[in-house]
Scaffold this motif. Structure first.
Motif, short mmCIF file in Angstrom:
data_model
loop_
_atom_site.label_atom_id
_atom_site.label_comp_id
_atom_site.label_asym_id
_atom_site.label_seq_id
_atom_site.Cartn_x
_atom_site.Cartn_y
_atom_site.Cartn_z
N ASP A 66 20.67 45.08 58.82
CA ASP A 66 22.12 45.30 58.71
C ASP A 66 22.78 44.39 57.68
N GLY A 67 21.98 43.62 56.92
CA GLY A 67 22.52 42.77 55.86
C GLY A 67 22.80 41.33 56.25
N THR A 68 22.58 40.97 57.52
CA THR A 68 22.77 39.59 57.95
C THR A 68 21.73 38.70 57.28
N THR A 69 22.15 37.52 56.82
CA THR A 69 21.22 36.61 56.16
C THR A 69 20.95 35.39 57.03
N GLY A 70 19.74 34.88 56.91
CA GLY A 70 19.36 33.64 57.58
C GLY A 70 18.77 32.71 56.54
N TRP A 71 19.17 31.46 56.62
CA TRP A 71 18.76 30.47 55.62
C TRP A 71 18.01 29.32 56.27
N ALA A 72 17.09 28.74 55.52
CA ALA A 72 16.43 27.50 55.93
C ALA A 72 16.18 26.69 54.66
N SER A 73 16.38 25.39 54.75
CA SER A 73 16.10 24.53 53.60
C SER A 73 15.55 23.20 54.09
N ASN A 74 14.92 22.48 53.17
CA ASN A 74 14.37 21.14 53.44
C ASN A 74 13.40 21.12 54.62
N GLN A 75 12.51 22.10 54.65
CA GLN A 75 11.48 22.18 55.68
C GLN A 75 10.16 21.65 55.11
N SER A 76 9.29 21.16 55.99
CA SER A 76 8.06 20.51 55.54
C SER A 76 6.95 21.48 55.16
N SER A 77 7.07 22.77 55.51
CA SER A 77 6.04 23.73 55.13
C SER A 77 6.67 25.10 54.93
N GLU A 78 5.93 25.97 54.26
CA GLU A 78 6.41 27.32 54.01
C GLU A 78 6.58 28.09 55.32
N ALA A 81 9.67 27.00 57.18
CA ALA A 81 10.87 27.50 56.50
C ALA A 81 11.07 28.98 56.82
N GLN A 82 10.01 29.76 56.80
CA GLN A 82 10.11 31.19 57.11
C GLN A 82 10.58 31.41 58.54
N GLU A 83 9.97 30.71 59.49
CA GLU A 83 10.36 30.84 60.90
C GLU A 83 11.82 30.44 61.11
N SER A 84 12.23 29.35 60.47
CA SER A 84 13.61 28.87 60.61
C SER A 84 14.62 29.87 60.04
N ALA A 85 14.29 30.48 58.90
CA ALA A 85 15.19 31.45 58.29
C ALA A 85 15.33 32.68 59.19
N ILE A 86 14.23 33.14 59.76
CA ILE A 86 14.29 34.29 60.67
C ILE A 86 15.10 33.95 61.91
N GLU A 87 14.86 32.77 62.49
CA GLU A 87 15.62 32.34 63.67
C GLU A 87 17.12 32.25 63.35
N ASN A 88 17.46 31.73 62.17
CA ASN A 88 18.85 31.63 61.75
C ASN A 88 19.48 33.02 61.60
N CYS A 89 18.75 33.95 61.05
CA CYS A 89 19.22 35.32 60.88
C CYS A 89 19.48 35.96 62.26
N ILE A 90 18.55 35.80 63.18
CA ILE A 90 18.69 36.37 64.52
C ILE A 90 19.86 35.74 65.26
N SER A 91 20.04 34.41 65.08
CA SER A 91 21.14 33.72 65.78
C SER A 91 22.51 34.19 65.31
N LYS A 92 22.57 34.80 64.12
CA LYS A 92 23.82 35.34 63.60
C LYS A 92 24.01 36.81 63.97
N GLY A 93 23.08 37.33 64.78
CA GLY A 93 23.20 38.72 65.23
C GLY A 93 22.38 39.71 64.42
N GLY A 94 21.57 39.22 63.51
CA GLY A 94 20.75 40.11 62.70
C GLY A 94 19.63 40.76 63.52
N THR A 95 19.26 41.97 63.14
CA THR A 95 18.16 42.66 63.80
C THR A 95 17.09 42.98 62.76
N GLN A 96 15.86 42.94 63.17
CA GLN A 96 14.73 43.18 62.28
C GLN A 96 14.79 42.28 61.04
#
Length: 159
Positions: A66-78, A81-96
Motif C-alpha cells: 500500500d506504499g507504506t515505508t519502513g526505514w532502518a539505519s546504523n545497524q551492525s549487519s545487513e 537492517a532488513q528485519e528492522s526496516a520490515i518491522e518499522n514498515c509493519i508498525s506503521k500499518g504496512g502490509t506485505q
C-alpha cells in the motif's frame, strides 16, 4: 630561459620536500633527524595512539503493497537492517512489507514523482539525492520531490 629552469627546479625541490614531510602511516611515529628531514619509525613508548577499528553500518528501506515505508539505519549487519526496516514498515500499518534496498556505509535518498518513488544509495547524501532525482526525471516524471534521506556511515569503535 634561466627563469624557466629556476622555476622548474623550485617546483621539483618543493615537491620532493613536501613528499618527505607527509604524515607517517598508522602505527609509526615521526622523528626528526640531524639533517632536518623528518622520518618515520616505530611508535615511541610515550605516544598514545588511538586503538580501535571501523565497524560497518547497514541501512535498509522496506515498502509495503500500500506504499507504506519502513526505514532502518546504523545497524551492525545487513540482515538486522532488513528485519528492522520490515518491522518499522509493519508498525506503521504496512502490509506485505518487503525490502526494496539495502546499503552499507552509505546514504539513501527517496524521491517521489507523480507515478511512484525512486530510491538510490551512494557514498554521500548529496550523491544519493542526485542519483534518485536523475532516476525520477529519466522515468519521465515532471515533479520530482525529495521524500527522505538517511545515512549509515561506518563508525569508529575503540578497543
Amino acid at each position: 630561459m634561466k627563469k624557466w629552469v629556476l622555476g622548474i627546479s623550485l617546483l621539483l625541490t618543493t615537491h620532493f620536500a613536501y613528499a618527505q614531510m607527509g604524515p607517517c602511516p598508522p602505527g609509526m611515529s615521526q622523528y626528526s633527524s640531524p639533517n632536518g628531514i623528518p622520518s618515520c619509525g616505530p611508535l615511541r613508548s610515550d605516544y598514545d595512539q588511538l586503538q580501535g577499528h571501523w565497524q560497518e553500518q547497514w541501512g535498509a528501506l522496506a515498502i509495503s503493497s500500500d506504499g507504506t515505508t519502513g526505514w532502518a539505519s546504523n545497524q551492525s549487519s545487513e540482515g538486522i537492517a532488513q528485519e528492522s526496516a520490515i518491522e518499522n514498515c509493519i508498525s506503521k500499518g504496512g502490509t506485505q512489507c518487503k525490502v526494496n534496498l539495502t546499503y552499507q556505509n552509505a546514504c539513501i535518498a527517496v524521491v517521489n514523482g507523480e507515478n511512484g518513488g525512486y530510491a538510490s544509495s551512494d557514498a554521500t547524501n548529496q550523491k544519493a539525492i542526485k542519483r534518485a532525482m536523475k532516476s525520477c526525471k529519466k522515468a519521465g516524471q515532471k515533479h520530482c520531490e525529495l521524500l527522505r534521506t538517511e545515512c549509515s556511515p561506518a563508525k569508529w569503535v575503540s578497543n
